[in-house]
Design an enzyme around this catalytic site. Structure first.
Site, PDB file in Angstrom:
ATOM      1  CB  CYS A 107      17.984 104.200 -65.190  1.00 52.49           C
ATOM      2  SG  CYS A 107      19.602 103.613 -64.656  1.00 52.49           S
ATOM      3  CG  HIS A 166      14.962 102.375 -68.052  1.00 56.74           C
ATOM      4  ND1 HIS A 166      16.189 102.191 -67.428  1.00 56.74           N
ATOM      5  CD2 HIS A 166      14.242 101.258 -67.779  1.00 56.74           C
ATOM      6  CE1 HIS A 166      16.198 101.038 -66.806  1.00 56.74           C
ATOM      7  NE2 HIS A 166      15.030 100.441 -67.007  1.00 56.74           N
TER       8      HIS A 166
END
Length: 499
Positions: A107, A166
């Site tokens: 991510c 993120h």
């Protein structure tokens, strides 16, 4: 190319399927009917009859980022039982890329690359990064603005909710940003105790929880996004929505699991000794001991429940996408809003003996990527592209000046005019010095210690045979190896800086 039939899809079948890169069901990757796609577009409800591609001009941006969604969407044809009618309708109404790849299979660096327009090798962001560190990491190497900031500098109102970068959204990244609900945690409400996988070192778990859709973070995000689109807007806007499913834990209300009876689930094809011909560096890099192995899942009869939960999570997030798209249509802004939907990385569901992302194999980097909206041509593109291209493409379509710091390229000529672009292999990186280069046919992987893998997707779509040591592929490795950067930055922050 494909025609989407909702009744067939809900029954676990796809009527006329696109050929993704792997499982060619009816036509080859390069043989498709534009008439069929236009037919699908009318069926989807995203474009109305008489609304020709190229009509109108986008002035707003709706960016939908989905967490850990691999290529199991109907438009990519890589699992026959996925239920994604809303994502498929979006794909049918615009351009879908069947060979799109994340710049990192995890991510943090993937989203950092998407929003900065820079490769991980340019920023040193190879692993997870706190939102507070994203701006400094980018500023240390480039004067560029993050995508929402760039749009704001050109008069856009920028708003976001959910997992956009993120950790959600860097402070100051948006004019208006709503983090994930604290009471629901990062990935949704948790049961009193783990349901299946009891480990505090991973979010991985699966099962029925909570009781209602309304308790799910993604439903809250979709509801807010739908309400945002109904507002009066006096300036162009960017709306970024970050949906967390199908990221672990694979918790969804029971009725989503019920759509996928366990005894009917089609399992991925796996090879028992799949890791036998890969270098030790590959095994070390892809090792995820905190997560279940395929061996464990099979011995404990949990592979099918894992598959069920992942498929159900996909169906649920597709429903959330549908909520937003219905609001966009009802708002009357679908005629002037560019829509981009992407996932940040893929996910293994037993392939390569693992349940994880975080590898340089196909299942970890290949992602859905699609654009729709005014002027976007209905088409399927099989050439390689990357999430790195989202930044320059969106600002180009929105009529803004190019950001010369962008490392990717604008796909706008292809999206709006159908102009062919030169084929550019895509670069993914996981951990400092480990790279995958993907073109139309091959995936070349080189690890930091110099060991290699090479896969021929034309003849080996499951990546079961590593060709790297065969002399006849030396030219392929040399050609693709030229895309691996020789001057990549060390990981940010560097050990010296950290000390």
């Amino acid at each position: 190319m494909f025609i989407y039939d909702q009744n067939q899809a809900q029954a676990g079948r796809v009527a006329l399927i696109v050929c993704g890169r792997k499982h060619m069901v009816q036509v080859s990757r390069r043989e498709f009917s534009m008439g069929a796609l236009l037919g699908a577009t009318m069926l989807s409800g995203c474009l109305q009859p008489g609304q020709a591609a190229g009509a109108g001009k986008a002035k707003n941006l709706l960016l939908i980022v989905i967490d850990d969604l691999n290529d199991w969407v109907t438009a990519l044809g890589d699992h026959p039982q996925v239920n994604t009618p809303h994502i498929d309708a979006l794909a049918a109404s615009g351009t879908v890329f069947t060979n799109a790849h994340a710049q990192a299979p995890i991510c943090g660096p993937s989203r950092a690359s998407l929003f900065s327009g820079l490769y991980p090798a340019q920023t040193g962001i190879y692993g997870q990064i706190k939102d507070a560190d994203l701006g400094p990491a980018v500023a240390a190497v480039s004067p560029t603005l993050l995508l929402p900031q760039y749009l704001r500098s050109h008069g856009f109102f920028t708003a976001g909710r959910g997992k956009v970068s993120h950790q959600g959204g860097q402070e100051g990244m948006f004019d208006e940003y709503h983090a994930r609900s604290a009471k629901n945690g990062d990935y949704g409400p948790k049961p009193e105790k783990r349901i299946k996988w009891d480990s505090d070192k991973t979010h991985t778990d699966w099962g029925a929880h909570p009781d209602t859709d309304a308790e799910m973070i993604d439903h809250i995000t979709a509801t807010w996004g739908a309400q945002f689109l109904q507002r009066e807007h006096t300036q162009p806007f960017m709306l970024a929505l970050g949906f967390v499913r199908p990221h672990v834990p694979w918790y969804v209300p029971q009725h989503w699991l019920d759509k996928f009876p366990l005894d009917e689930i089609e399992m991925p094809k796996v090879l028992a000794n799949d890791l036998g011909d890969v270098p030790q560096a590959a095994r070390d890099l892809a090792a995820v001991p905190q997560m279940p192995t395929l061996e464990w899942a099979m011995e404990n009869n949990e592979w099918r429940p894992i598959m069920q939960a992942y498929l159900a999570s996909i169906a649920f997030v597709d429903h959330c996408v549908g909520m937003v798209m219905e609001s966009l249509r009802a708002s009357g802004r679908s005629e002037d809003t560019l829509v981009c939907l992407a996932s940040d990385n893929g996910y293994h569901l037993g392939e390569k003996q693992r349940f994880a992302k975080m590898s340089l194999w196909e299942r970890s980097t290949r992602v859905p990527l699609m654009f729709a909206g005014p002027g976007i041509r209905p088409q399927v593109i099989t050439d390689p592209v990357g999430l790195i291209d989202i930044y320059p493409t969106t600002i180009d379509i929105l009529g803004l000046p190019a950001n010369t710091e962008n490392a990717g390229r604008s796909l706008a000529p292809l999206l709006t005019l159908g102009q062919a672009l030169p084929v550019e292999p895509q670069l993914s990186v996981y951990g400092e010095g480990n790279y995958a280069v993907i073109d139309q046919r091959y995936r070349y992987i080189r690890y930091a210690d110099g060991s290699e893998e090479l896969y021929d997707h034309e003849n080996d779509p499951m990546e079961w045979t590593n060709l790297a040591e065969r002399p006849e592929v030396a030219e392929v490795k040399q050609r693709l190896g030229r895309y691996i950067p020789a001057n990549a930055l060390p990981e940010f922050p560097s050990p010296t800086a950290a000390s």
